[in-house]
Scaffold this active site. Structure first.
Site, PDB file in Angstrom:
ATOM      1  N   ASP A   7       0.892  -1.213  -0.052  1.00 15.24           N
ATOM      2  CA  ASP A   7      -0.158   0.106   0.208  1.00 15.24           C
ATOM      3  C   ASP A   7       0.732   1.239  -0.031  1.00 15.24           C
ATOM      4  O   ASP A   7       2.089   1.008   0.272  1.00 15.24           O
ATOM      5  CB  ASP A   7      -0.984  -0.064   1.038  1.00 15.24           C
ATOM      6  CG  ASP A   7      -1.857   1.106   1.194  1.00 15.24           C
ATOM      7  OD1 ASP A   7      -2.568   1.397   0.138  1.00 15.24           O
ATOM      8  OD2 ASP A   7      -2.035   1.669   2.304  1.00 15.24           O
ATOM      9  N   GLU A   9       0.616   5.710   0.634  1.00 15.50           N
ATOM     10  CA  GLU A   9       0.022   6.944   1.058  1.00 15.50           C
ATOM     11  C   GLU A   9       0.764   8.082   0.168  1.00 15.50           C
ATOM     12  O   GLU A   9       1.961   8.133  -0.296  1.00 15.50           O
ATOM     13  CB  GLU A   9       0.159   7.272   2.617  1.00 15.50           C
ATOM     14  CG  GLU A   9      -0.390   6.137   3.607  1.00 15.50           C
ATOM     15  CD  GLU A   9      -1.799   6.131   3.193  1.00 15.50           C
ATOM     16  OE1 GLU A   9      -2.628   6.954   2.781  1.00 15.50           O
ATOM     17  OE2 GLU A   9      -2.348   5.053   3.566  1.00 15.50           O
ATOM     18  N   ASP A  53      -6.614  17.901   3.041  1.00 11.43           N
ATOM     19  CA  ASP A  53      -7.491  16.784   2.883  1.00 11.43           C
ATOM     20  C   ASP A  53      -6.619  15.358   3.078  1.00 11.43           C
ATOM     21  O   ASP A  53      -7.423  14.513   4.009  1.00 11.43           O
ATOM     22  CB  ASP A  53      -8.262  16.667   1.635  1.00 11.43           C
ATOM     23  CG  ASP A  53      -9.170  17.857   1.543  1.00 11.43           C
ATOM     24  OD1 ASP A  53      -9.398  18.457   2.767  1.00 11.43           O
ATOM     25  OD2 ASP A  53      -9.784  18.204   0.537  1.00 11.43           O
ATOM     26  N   HIS A  58      -4.492  10.354   6.501  1.00 13.33           N
ATOM     27  CA  HIS A  58      -3.276   9.511   6.907  1.00 13.33           C
ATOM     28  C   HIS A  58      -2.558  10.163   8.013  1.00 13.33           C
ATOM     29  O   HIS A  58      -1.644   9.512   8.772  1.00 13.33           O
ATOM     30  CB  HIS A  58      -2.498   9.253   5.666  1.00 13.33           C
ATOM     31  CG  HIS A  58      -1.937  10.332   5.062  1.00 13.33           C
ATOM     32  ND1 HIS A  58      -1.268  11.441   5.419  1.00 13.33           N
ATOM     33  CD2 HIS A  58      -2.000  10.595   3.649  1.00 13.33           C
ATOM     34  CE1 HIS A  58      -1.107  12.143   4.294  1.00 13.33           C
ATOM     35  NE2 HIS A  58      -1.470  11.780   3.409  1.00 13.33           N
ATOM     36  N   HIS A 151      -5.440   6.006   8.031  1.00 21.14           N
ATOM     37  CA  HIS A 151      -4.704   5.145   6.976  1.00 21.14           C
ATOM     38  C   HIS A 151      -3.281   5.072   7.199  1.00 21.14           C
ATOM     39  O   HIS A 151      -2.595   6.230   7.686  1.00 21.14           O
ATOM     40  CB  HIS A 151      -5.100   5.721   5.482  1.00 21.14           C
ATOM     41  CG  HIS A 151      -6.212   5.469   5.070  1.00 21.14           C
ATOM     42  ND1 HIS A 151      -7.114   5.468   3.863  1.00 21.14           N
ATOM     43  CD2 HIS A 151      -7.586   5.537   5.970  1.00 21.14           C
ATOM     44  CE1 HIS A 151      -8.206   5.359   3.787  1.00 21.14           C
ATOM     45  NE2 HIS A 151      -8.638   5.709   5.256  1.00 21.14           N
ATOM     46  N   ASP A 156      -2.038  -0.819   6.882  1.00 18.91           N
ATOM     47  CA  ASP A 156      -3.270  -1.365   5.790  1.00 18.91           C
ATOM     48  C   ASP A 156      -2.757  -2.549   4.830  1.00 18.91           C
ATOM     49  O   ASP A 156      -3.536  -3.419   4.735  1.00 18.91           O
ATOM     50  CB  ASP A 156      -3.622  -0.018   4.645  1.00 18.91           C
ATOM     51  CG  ASP A 156      -4.316   0.865   5.447  1.00 18.91           C
ATOM     52  OD1 ASP A 156      -4.883   0.818   6.754  1.00 18.91           O
ATOM     53  OD2 ASP A 156      -4.666   2.088   4.775  1.00 18.91           O
TER      54      ASP A 156
END
Length: 239
Positions: A7, A9, A53, A58, A151, A156
């Site tokens: 994953d 970010e 945002d 995260h 997150h 994740d």
């Protein structure tokens, strides 16, 4: 079979507008079981600010990333970790587009989409009514996501590794094999089994314990049985 669940970010949602990767998380699984071997790093986005945002999702701030390595500094270790293994990613098109944008900047070969398994596509086929985000799938499959207040790429990936096995319907098979192996080990211990002690072939056969008199009495007894006696039929077949 080795696979890598991963994953990312990012600073924002628009890779075409210059958003960058700020975190990479990878979990190694072999035969669908996590091995405990992981890869995790934060990345300085090289002058790109984290969108407010995105930070709300995260929790990764510009100040936190200020002293982190650039993507060019971690790309070799990242590529070494994933090697040529299949990549398991939720909403893979998003992550792969960001990875390939970073690789393009370094004039490196892109990630081939043929090696990517998208768990979002798997979940949509299995649960067309949805929802199919990570939190919803954790609830559906009783995967503990209590630590997921934000997150995070590595967390994740750990959750997705468990969800992936559930989506494939292989959880019971994996548990069954584990129970079988555990029970076999317990049985061996109970029976005093020692792998180092092998049965040896006798150098000479045992001495017969049936005397000639006993053998004659047994033969005389069989003669008293009916013609359809199983003993007589067996003796006839072996004569």
């Amino acid at each position: 079979m080795r696979e890598v669940v991963m994953d990312t970010e990012t600073t924002g949602l628009d890779v075409k507008d210059g958003d960058r990767i700020i975190e990479l998380g990878c979990v190694e699984i072999i035969n669908r079981i996590p091995t405990g071997t992981e890869y995790h790093t934060f990345i300085n986005p090289d002058g790109r600010n984290v969108h407010p945002d995105a930070e709300a999702i995260h929790g990764i701030s510009n100040s936190f990333l200020a002293d982190k390595p650039l993507f060019k500094d971690v790309v070799a270790s990242f590529l070494d970790f994933i090697d040529d293994s299949p990549l398991v990613i939720h909403n893979a098109s998003f992550d792969v587009s960001f990875l390939n944008a970073e690789l393009f900047r370094l004039k490196m070969s892109p990630i081939n989409t043929e090696r990517v398994i998208d768990t979002l596509m798997l979940s949509r086929r299995k649960h067309p009514a949805g929802p199919n985000n990570l939190d919803a799938l954790c609830r559906r499959y009783n995967v503990n996501n209590s630590k997921r207040d934000k997150h995070g790429a590595i967390l994740d990936s750990q959750l997705l590794a468990d969800i992936y096995v559930e989506l494939l319907g292989e959880r019971q098979a994996v548990l069954g094999l584990s129970v079988k192996n555990e029970n076999s080990q317990k049985l061996e211990m109970f029976n005093g089994f020692d792998e180092s002690k092998k049965l040896k072939t006798r150098t000479s056969p045992l001495v017969k314990r049936l005397s000639k008199e006993d053998a004659k009495r047994h033969a005389d007894f069989i003669e008293t049985l009916g013609v359809k006696s199983l003993w007589k039929m067996r003796l006839k077949n072996h004569s």
